[in-house]
Design a protein around this motif. Sequence first.
Motif, PDB file in Angstrom:
ATOM      1  N   LYS A 150      26.850  53.873  69.820  1.00 33.22           N
ATOM      2  CA  LYS A 150      27.391  55.109  69.265  1.00 33.22           C
ATOM      3  C   LYS A 150      26.380  56.257  69.430  1.00 33.22           C
ATOM      4  CE  LYS A 150      30.625  56.898  66.557  1.00 33.22           C
ATOM      5  NZ  LYS A 150      31.782  57.417  67.221  1.00 33.22           N
ATOM      6  N   ALA A 151      25.123  55.968  69.181  1.00 35.14           N
ATOM      7  CA  ALA A 151      24.108  57.013  69.215  1.00 35.14           C
ATOM      8  C   ALA A 151      23.813  57.489  70.634  1.00 35.14           C
ATOM      9  CB  ALA A 151      22.826  56.513  68.551  1.00 35.14           C
ATOM     10  N   LEU A 152      23.914  56.606  71.598  1.00 40.52           N
ATOM     11  CA  LEU A 152      23.397  56.925  72.922  1.00 40.52           C
ATOM     12  C   LEU A 152      24.470  57.247  73.954  1.00 40.52           C
ATOM     13  CD1 LEU A 152      20.986  57.056  74.846  1.00 40.52           C
ATOM     14  CD2 LEU A 152      21.191  54.601  75.171  1.00 40.52           C
ATOM     15  N   SER A 153      25.581  56.546  73.923  1.00 42.47           N
ATOM     16  CA  SER A 153      26.426  56.570  75.124  1.00 42.47           C
ATOM     17  C   SER A 153      27.479  57.670  75.087  1.00 42.47           C
ATOM     18  CB  SER A 153      27.115  55.221  75.285  1.00 42.47           C
ATOM     19  OG  SER A 153      28.008  54.992  74.244  1.00 42.47           O
ATOM     20  N   ASP A 154      27.923  58.060  76.288  1.00 41.38           N
ATOM     21  CA  ASP A 154      29.028  59.000  76.418  1.00 41.38           C
ATOM     22  C   ASP A 154      30.349  58.252  76.482  1.00 41.38           C
ATOM     23  OD1 ASP A 154      27.254  61.268  76.757  1.00 41.38           O
ATOM     24  OD2 ASP A 154      26.754  60.332  78.673  1.00 41.38           O
ATOM     25  N   ARG A 155      30.332  57.181  77.266  1.00 39.26           N
ATOM     26  CA  ARG A 155      31.556  56.398  77.406  1.00 39.26           C
ATOM     27  C   ARG A 155      31.228  54.945  77.107  1.00 39.26           C
ATOM     28  NH1 ARG A 155      33.919  55.592  81.963  1.00 39.26           N
ATOM     29  NH2 ARG A 155      32.183  56.175  83.291  1.00 39.26           N
ATOM     30  N   VAL A 156      32.240  54.179  76.761  1.00 39.66           N
ATOM     31  CA  VAL A 156      32.001  52.785  76.462  1.00 39.66           C
ATOM     32  C   VAL A 156      33.073  51.934  77.146  1.00 39.66           C
ATOM     33  CG1 VAL A 156      33.216  53.006  74.246  1.00 39.66           C
ATOM     34  CG2 VAL A 156      31.689  51.079  74.610  1.00 39.66           C
ATOM     35  N   SER A 157      32.620  50.810  77.724  1.00 38.24           N
ATOM     36  CA  SER A 157      33.551  49.829  78.278  1.00 38.24           C
ATOM     37  C   SER A 157      33.292  48.509  77.576  1.00 38.24           C
ATOM     38  CB  SER A 157      33.334  49.642  79.775  1.00 38.24           C
ATOM     39  OG  SER A 157      33.701  50.808  80.457  1.00 38.24           O
ATOM     40  N   ILE A 158      34.354  47.864  77.151  1.00 36.23           N
ATOM     41  CA  ILE A 158      34.190  46.620  76.406  1.00 36.23           C
ATOM     42  C   ILE A 158      34.671  45.451  77.252  1.00 36.23           C
ATOM     43  CG2 ILE A 158      34.874  45.362  74.333  1.00 36.23           C
ATOM     44  CD1 ILE A 158      35.051  47.987  72.891  1.00 36.23           C
ATOM     45  N   LEU A 159      33.818  44.450  77.361  1.00 34.31           N
ATOM     46  CA  LEU A 159      34.162  43.242  78.108  1.00 34.31           C
ATOM     47  C   LEU A 159      34.480  42.122  77.129  1.00 34.31           C
ATOM     48  CD1 LEU A 159      31.560  42.758  80.975  1.00 34.31           C
ATOM     49  CD2 LEU A 159      33.869  43.650  81.123  1.00 34.31           C
ATOM     50  N   ARG A 160      35.545  41.408  77.431  1.00 40.57           N
ATOM     51  CA  ARG A 160      35.811  40.192  76.664  1.00 40.57           C
ATOM     52  C   ARG A 160      36.313  39.138  77.625  1.00 40.57           C
ATOM     53  NH1 ARG A 160      39.255  41.860  72.397  1.00 40.57           N
ATOM     54  NH2 ARG A 160      41.059  40.745  73.164  1.00 40.57           N
ATOM     55  N   HIS A 161      35.736  37.938  77.567  1.00 39.16           N
ATOM     56  CA  HIS A 161      36.096  36.840  78.476  1.00 39.16           C
ATOM     57  C   HIS A 161      36.150  37.302  79.924  1.00 39.16           C
ATOM     58  CE1 HIS A 161      36.696  34.676  74.884  1.00 39.16           C
ATOM     59  NE2 HIS A 161      37.825  35.252  74.557  1.00 39.16           N
ATOM     60  N   GLY A 162      35.186  38.127  80.322  1.00 38.90           N
ATOM     61  CA  GLY A 162      35.079  38.500  81.720  1.00 38.90           C
ATOM     62  C   GLY A 162      35.976  39.632  82.163  1.00 38.90           C
ATOM     63  N   ALA A 163      36.760  40.207  81.274  1.00 41.08           N
ATOM     64  CA  ALA A 163      37.652  41.295  81.682  1.00 41.08           C
ATOM     65  C   ALA A 163      37.387  42.529  80.838  1.00 41.08           C
ATOM     66  CB  ALA A 163      39.110  40.859  81.531  1.00 41.08           C
ATOM     67  N   VAL A 164      37.632  43.697  81.430  1.00 46.46           N
ATOM     68  CA  VAL A 164      37.491  44.933  80.672  1.00 46.46           C
ATOM     69  C   VAL A 164      38.710  45.071  79.773  1.00 46.46           C
ATOM     70  CG1 VAL A 164      37.341  47.436  80.809  1.00 46.46           C
ATOM     71  CG2 VAL A 164      36.184  46.026  82.498  1.00 46.46           C
TER      72      VAL A 164
END
Lengths: 370, 526
Positions: free
Chosen positions: B210-224
């Motif tokens: 939250k403090a650092l990034s502009d965008r976030v991508s979340i991976l779960r079980h190898g997939a976005v």
Amino acid sequence: MNRNKILYSGAIILAVTFIAALLVALVLYSIGASPLATYKTILTGPLSDLFGVTEVLVRSVPLMLVALGIAISFRSGILNIGAEGQIQMGVIASTAMALAMPHAPKAILLPAALMAGALAGAVWGGIAGWLKAKLQVNEILSTVMLNYIAAQVYTFLLRGPMLDPNELETGSGTPQSMRLPEMAFLDTLVPGTRIHMGLILALVAALLVWMLLWKTTLGYRMRTAGAGAKAARYAGIPVERYLIVAMLMAGGFAGLAGAVEVSGVHHRAIEGISSGYGFAGIVVALFGALHPGGIVPSAVFFGILLIGADMTQRSASVPANMVLVLQGVIILSIVSAQSFLRNPYAQERFFRWFGKFSSSARKAGKGAQS
Amino acid sequence: MTPSLEPISELKLEGITKRFPGVLACDGISLQVRRGEVLALVGENGAGKTTLMNIIMGLYRPDSGSIHVNGEEVHFHSPGDAYARGIGMVHQHFMLVPNMTVAENLALGLKELHHFMNLDIKGAAKRIREVSERYELPVNPDAYIWQLSVGEQQRVELVKTLCLGARLLILDEPTSALTPQETDDLIVRLQRMASELAIIFISHKLNEVKALSDRVSILRHGAVVFNGQTANHEPSELAALMTGHDVVLPRNEGSGIQGEALLSVQNLCVRGDRGNLVLDGLSLELRAGEVLGMAGVSGNGQREFADALAGLRPVESGQILFGGKDLANRTPREIIHAGMGYVPEDRQTEGIVPSFSVKDNLILKDFAEPRFSKMAFLRKKEIDSNAEVLKERFDIRCPSTSTATGSLSGGNIQKVILAREISRGPKALVAVYPTRGIDMGAQEFIHEQLLARRREGIGILLISEELEEVMNLSDRIAVIYKGKILKVLPAVEATRERLGILMAGLADPDSPGDEQAEVPAGVVHE
């Protein structure tokens, strides 16, 4: 997953053996010998008749015993390079024990001689273990140094106090002990050959070592101390104590190997009796993956190499010492291969390559059918 | 390798798929990151983050999919290829040689400094000064690595990667070994650097994301499973996406009334590795049925205290009274038998034997008990069934209980340790940094376990540097500073600010009675 890993390890070990053979072939070629003929003699010569086979087994017995001890010590986290000296101590003690009671019955004398050998080897190995546990003396240094001391003690005894009196009076003065009473001999297994009960002893020992390391709480302690000393201490295992125990056992097996050589083969202490088994045993143990199930075939394989090398000396005039070169190259190759065995990236590449290979092979197979 | 002349304006992954025997590690992953931007890549352990990064760095080849740099498809065969296009990675575990200087460490990786019979160390030092000035990353090129703190080593890694020509930085959990202060410092520096670089920030600490990034991508079980602007989403929302369910870290809702004193430490003095007194008259009391949190900046004696409690470090003077016995200077064996459980700080090499199977590690302390051995022989069936039961009960995710424990993720290793320590039925449990570097899902589980044991009447000493964790779980909080307990306060009275001030060794603002920070030895404030 597991099968893949075995496949990978197998492929690496095969490749390593092949590379080692290739390197030695270069050396053979450079001294003017034919590598192919030499290898053929080494690998097939010893197995061409019953006598050859039994001689291979005779050589494999001490290798097996020494390597079992090495496996115990390496698995417990202490590198025993001192088997050579421990063998010599075993030879002296078992010879002395057998000569001290020339009239004892076999049921007492033979076990007593073997036990004395094992005990002397254990003490010699235990010194290095104790030094490591109490004073943090590097075991590689201490065992190598103890080898030198043992060699001098051995020479002194054979040329002095233990020298056969007959040699002084009538013989050539060859430094060797008196012949053991027959009650101290290990029985021959096949009449007319030199193969003796020591083989059975070594095979039983292999089974016992396997049980010790993987089935008992003592083995669990020792393997824990070897594989993770910090975790072992955390779990309440006194690591230092098991370093000593491991070296006692490793030395004991080497000493037993010496005793078995005396009562099974030479029937007296002679110079050069250990013939490098102490060092070759390390190669056997590593080649056998520090596991009794690997050590038994590995010891036989090195038995073949030793006998084969003798034969090449006669038939192809390649010095038998070439086997030492081969041993050295194999050690280097195995140790180098470890980095491949543990590298997941290399493993991934192997399976990519293997996958391509097998899928194209499948395609080719299908093409042939249609 | 020569630094690429052309700056990275964009890195794009399209449909990256990577299959390992039995596992689909990456399942059609598409991502992009541009210059001037920080992309956070989050996911639980085993979600495929590290595999994906290893693919970008050329350590693995994808089964399918493609990588594009500035719109041009690239095929990396080694990290060298990736660096040549300006992509560099800082690994979670530092790749530095401790007995070399900073400049020498850089020179290891820079071939152009290696001339015949001459290594241009001065050139390396010059390059380091340039980079460290430009990106405001103060680093002394002549310092030996072993002299540096973990935070400084982290800076060295960053400078090294930049010196090698990287303009796109991949940071794999860069804060996992840092103290909270070092973490804040690093995040500020990274924010400044981001204007000139592209950064992929791998983490599962959502407040940092939250403090650092502009965008976030979340991976779960190898997939976005999610792509979005960080600013528009709350950490709790991201946590739910990451684990696949709502994450509510449990809290200690205790009444504050506990049982009798279980463990009483009096005037404990212990020497550190360098022979100085690291614990200097520490006194503390742990009661049955409470969680006593020990807060403090790491390096104030926490490790030595835990070691002494476990019998792994000699006690100079003082007592450790436990169940009526003094355990100071007893062997680990005796302390284990007295009913002390211990989750060590170093879970990889102290808490487990990495090459041993899960089931063998689960009996590490009890293999000689009648339950697991008979006449000096191990009882295989009993060991197997014990492992199966604990695997189920503690949700240890492993292919089988014969798998080498060292190959599991940190969270699962910690579950193995916790399973062993708890199933032994201890009277007291010492847990040192139990969730350091562990993902949210596993963290939630571990916290629940600790609180459940508290309800059963076990006394738990929780040593941690995560204030959230200490405040959520504790009944009382002891602040350690320079080898002494500065203050013990009820958790309800603790705030981040108050603890922060105490941890810095300053007088407690909320209790005017404290004139000095250095409380006389042996005095415990309640």
